[in-house]
Design a protein around this motif. Sequence first.
Motif, PDB file in Angstrom:
ATOM      1  N   ARG A  72     -22.292  14.284   3.732  1.00  0.00           N
ATOM      2  CA  ARG A  72     -21.946  12.868   3.901  1.00  0.00           C
ATOM      3  C   ARG A  72     -22.042  12.133   2.567  1.00  0.00           C
ATOM      4  NH1 ARG A  72     -21.594  10.375   8.731  1.00  0.00           N
ATOM      5  NH2 ARG A  72     -20.990  11.849  10.336  1.00  0.00           N
ATOM      6  N   GLY A 114     -14.832  13.838  15.542  1.00  0.00           N
ATOM      7  CA  GLY A 114     -13.921  13.121  14.713  1.00  0.00           C
ATOM      8  C   GLY A 114     -14.412  11.792  14.152  1.00  0.00           C
ATOM      9  N   THR A 115     -13.515  11.172  13.464  1.00  0.00           N
ATOM     10  CA  THR A 115     -13.830   9.883  12.850  1.00  0.00           C
ATOM     11  C   THR A 115     -12.746   8.865  13.203  1.00  0.00           C
ATOM     12  OG1 THR A 115     -14.786  11.152  11.011  1.00  0.00           O
ATOM     13  CG2 THR A 115     -14.580   8.789  10.696  1.00  0.00           C
TER      14      THR A 115
HETATM   15  S1  SF4 Z   1     -17.761  13.077  10.467  1.00  0.00           S
HETATM   16 FE1  SF4 Z   1     -18.866  15.016  10.191  1.00  0.00          FE
HETATM   17  S2  SF4 Z   1     -20.254  15.077  12.010  1.00  0.00           S
HETATM   18 FE2  SF4 Z   1     -18.689  13.561  12.474  1.00  0.00          FE
HETATM   19  S3  SF4 Z   1     -17.139  14.723  13.593  1.00  0.00           S
HETATM   20 FE3  SF4 Z   1     -16.513  14.699  11.428  1.00  0.00          FE
HETATM   21  S4  SF4 Z   1     -17.307  16.593  10.596  1.00  0.00           S
HETATM   22 FE4  SF4 Z   1     -18.389  16.229  12.527  1.00  0.00          FE
END
Ligand code: SF4
Length: 358
Positions: free
Chosen positions: A125, A58-59
């Motif tokens: 990204r 997650g973020t």
């Molecule tokens: S930002 Fe990308 S790498 Fe990080 S948890 Fe979310 S989907 Fe996965």
Amino acid sequence: MSGVYISYPFCAQKCTYCNFASGVFPRHLEPLYLAALRDEIRAHQWAWTPDTVYLGGGTPSNLAPADLHELLALIPGRPWSETTLEAAPGNISPELARAWVDAGINRVSLGVQSFADTEIRRSGRRHTAEIVAAEIAHLRAAGIRDINIDLIAGLSGQTESSWRESLDWIDRLAPEHVSVYMLEVDEDSRLGKELLLGGVRYGASDTPSDDAIAAFYEIAVERLAAMGIARYEISNFARPGYESRHNLKYWRLDPYVGFGADAHSFDGVTRSQNGETVEDYIAGRGRHTEPATADERLFVGLRLTRGIRPDAADWRRFGRPIRRFLKDGLLERDGDLLRLTNRGVLLSNEVFQEFLGA
Ligand code: SF4
């Protein structure tokens, strides 16, 4: 000492290489998830006071500062010795960085993965190397003294020269901690699935070979050591005194409690895991518990660079594979410490698999 892990699985996009139970979910689930998370933390019976907190996913950097504040206010033990927030670069403003520090964050882990444009775009990204540099400056100005940068060896389009370029950026930005992961190929990521099927989507036909990935990893070990950032665990490197206190608990089998979807807990005797999906977690489904096995201490501890001291029970249980790996040059002894050799680190999955089956 013990730790707290909080999972926030919501992301702005699903990265092609990501095999976590995270991603883009319908917006209306977010407040429901936060309510379930607060309820779970409030209901927890604290048998100990935590000294580290880790927000991952997650973020969690996408959490509104007020929500972050509210979650952390429910955890006892403030000020914790280490409070990490995983962050996706791309929208860290000076105000946001200050809000994190006000909420109690003192360590930020940036999911950079690469500083090379082709690799970043193909993984889904949106940042650039310059954005990461600017955002690290905001974090430093806000008072964050402990920054981790994640890199992945094995991304589509990666070459030795682009990998060296990413390491040059590490040198320039001088983080306290670096994590280097080798691309995991499995059914749980879009890129992994495509690679297993022999397809070309997500740049699958342009990923480095296993040998190249191993070589990139070794280049990183050497370059980072030259920067004063030494390996202390298979994937983790730090300047002296900046080893992650929270993550060390996982390898030393210290207790920790995890809140949120797919979060794991370990109380020293029992391991448990919350429902994996956001929907299951909100509905209170899918939690399961199993007794921890005494055996895991040895091979979990072998992830650490300093190694581990096998006791009599370890020798009784694992004596045969240990002796074979010593003979094959995958393990080495230093007094009564047992550790992986450099070659053993590269083949660590095979080594651990053998212990699991012993
Ligand atoms: S930002 Fe990308 S790498 Fe990080 S948890 Fe979310 S989907 Fe996965």
